[in-house]
Scaffold this active site. Structure first.
Site, PDB file in Angstrom:
ATOM      1  CB  CYS A 278       4.209  -9.850   4.959  1.00  0.00           C
ATOM      2  SG  CYS A 278       4.740 -10.536   6.541  1.00  0.00           S
ATOM      3  N   GLY A 283       0.796  -5.066  -4.032  1.00  0.00           N
ATOM      4  CA  GLY A 283      -0.594  -4.948  -4.449  1.00  0.00           C
ATOM      5  C   GLY A 283      -1.512  -4.543  -3.317  1.00  0.00           C
ATOM      6  CE  LYS A 284      -2.825  -9.710   0.132  1.00  0.00           C
ATOM      7  NZ  LYS A 284      -1.942 -10.225  -0.947  1.00  0.00           N
ATOM      8  CG  ASP A 325      12.354  -9.778  11.862  1.00  0.00           C
ATOM      9  OD1 ASP A 325      11.112  -9.857  11.853  1.00  0.00           O
ATOM     10  OD2 ASP A 325      13.080 -10.672  12.346  1.00  0.00           O
ATOM     11  CG  ASP A 341      -1.161 -11.767   2.457  1.00  0.00           C
ATOM     12  OD1 ASP A 341      -2.104 -12.530   2.703  1.00  0.00           O
ATOM     13  OD2 ASP A 341      -0.482 -11.845   1.422  1.00  0.00           O
ATOM     14  CB  CYS A 394      -2.317 -17.575  -0.777  1.00  0.00           C
ATOM     15  SG  CYS A 394      -0.514 -17.717  -0.766  1.00  0.00           S
TER      16      CYS A 394
END
Length: 462
Positions: A278, A283-284, A325, A341, A394
């Site tokens: 995802c 950033g990741k 997907d 994530d 998160c």
């Protein structure tokens, strides 16, 4: 026969004093600042009553129709009003309710939001009281639904102006979170930590940067500090991020300190085929590339893939991107390392997104937890024997973290949890659970500005 006006000598319409067919009176210009208050009221209503995401309504191109015509200064004001109103909503509601002999009628929601917008300016922003009061009364008079309450608006707001300090002191102990969510926090973290989490969201969010290298050097250049995560946190920066040294050269990117943790859990990835399932905004993905991985970045949304590719291009970091997907990826396309994530309730990000707790509820958390588990159970089928998967999000609700991992390990006997060692994370030892999972909350690193709430765990395939 044409009649003329004696005062001008110009032809005079024989329908003087009347509007001709189809003619409309010119619209009177609104008082300066009134459009911004109207926009803030409408957007607040959309967030609280219709559970609409604030970010979407403040989008510079596709935002709320009341927001788009505003100039940059008024847009900034609207954002500030909404951020303050949503951060302090329970306290503002309590103050307003305490001034009413009887509750407002059921159909007076627009009036309530008007009062909240005005009170937020007076209590928490640098807006002169007389300006907030005057514009709120003008707004009430201009709305047929609220016109009969204009005198009430004036009375309530003038009293807020007179008794501001006492009113704030009276609600100082009231947590600025919905009751249902505070109850969940207390059940998991205990009352003291729950109250600390609630208090943390009242602080302005920090600006955190992940740098390619030399964190200490960039902290010195940009006027910041290096956190235990290796993140560079800027001190009191309020300008445009794009103007900072290093942006154009792609040597850093904006990423909350907690969000930078999951990718770091892999360590060295040289020679490894890695999936970021995802991936947007990237950033990741960038962290995984810097760790040496041959990265495949997967994202379902075309617009988010575009943003991901744009960010990677600025950073000059190579990764294969796929707009697909992740559930359609077959087990024949396997990986040495996988980062999932997962989409979640985002309840750990209320410092940055105070609307989250007003647009989500317990049912949303349950629905998102089910989606995360579905994605995770498919993701582990893509992991090679000996490979590692990091699952993160998160949320600060265990139903979106620990509980999912517990069920996964029961149902997949070829998986095991790799405990994270507290000694490897000096300064964040308190964020490592007894089982060895990462669980940050917004109350941690409070003296350094806090951080987002995050969950992360490492599982390995035997």
């Amino acid at each position: 026969m044409v009649l003329s006006d004696r005062s001008t000598g110009k032809p005079k319409n024989n329908q003087a004093g009347r509007k001709s067919h189809g003619e409309r009176r010119p619209r009177q210009p609104l008082k300066p600042g009134l459009e911004a208050r109207i926009a803030a009221t409408r957007i607040l209503s959309a967030v609280v009553d219709r559970k609409t995401s604030l970010d979407g309504m403040l989008d510079s191109e596709h935002g709320n129709p009341a927001y788009l015509p505003l100039n940059e200064a008024d847009r900034g004001l609207v954002k500030a009003i909404l951020q303050s109103a949503l951060r302090h909503l329970p306290r503002i509601d309590a103050i307003i309710a305490g001034m009413l002999d009887n509750p407002l009628p059921e159909g007076a929601r627009s009036l309530h939001h008007l009062l909240v917008v005005a009170a937020a300016q007076m209590l928490y922003l640098d807006v002169p009281d007389h300006s907030a009061v005057d514009l709120a009364v003008e707004q009430a008079n201009g709305d047929p639904r609220s016109r009969r309450f204009a005198k009430l608006v004036n009375a309530i707001l003038r009293r807020i102006g007179r008794e501001k300090e006492d009113l704030l002191a009276a609600v100082d102990d009231l947590p600025c979170m919905p009751d249902w969510f505070m109850q969940r926090l207390e059940a998991v973290y205990g009352q003291e930590h729950a109250l600390a989490i609630a208090a943390s969201q009242l602080q302005p969010p920090t600006i955190d940067l992940t740098v390619k290298s030399d964190a200490a050097g960039w902290a010195e250049r940009l006027g910041g500090q290096v956190l235990p995560t290796g993140t560079v946190r800027l001190d009191r920066f309020r300008g445009a991020i794009t103007t900072l040294e290093g942006f154009e050269d792609g040597v850093w990117w904006v990423q909350d300190a907690a969000a930078a943790i999951p990718a770091k859990l892999f360590g060295d990835l040289h020679g490894k085929r890695v999936a970021d399932l995802c991936a947007a905004p990237g950033g990741k993905t960038a962290q995984l590339v810097l760790a040496g991985g041959d990265v495949v970045a997967v994202e379902q949304s075309k617009s988010r893939v575009k943003r991901l590719e744009s960010n990677l291009a600025r950073l000059d970091l190579p990764a294969e991107t796929r707009c697909v997907d992740l559930l359609t990826i077959g087990a024949d396309d396997s990986f040495d390392a996988i980062l999932l994530d997962a989409p979640c309730s985002s309840t750990g990000t209320t410092r940055r997104h105070p609307d989250v707790l007003w647009t989500k509820d317990a049912a949303d958390i349950a629905k998102l937890a089910a989606l995360q588990e579905k994605l995770l159970r498919h993701a582990v089928t893509l992991l090679k024997p000996g490979g590692r998967l990091v699952f993160s999000n998160c949320s600060i609700d265990p139903s979106e973290g620990e509980e999912i991992i517990d069920r996964l390990l029961v149902d997949f006997p070829d998986l095991r949890l790799l405990p994270i060692v507290p000694e490897d994370w000096p300064g964040l030892e308190a964020a490592i659970t007894p089982k060895g999972e990462f669980r940050t909350t917004p109350a941690m690193l409070a003296e350094q500005g806090g951080l987002d709430g995050f969950y992360a765990a490492i599982v390995a395939k035997i």
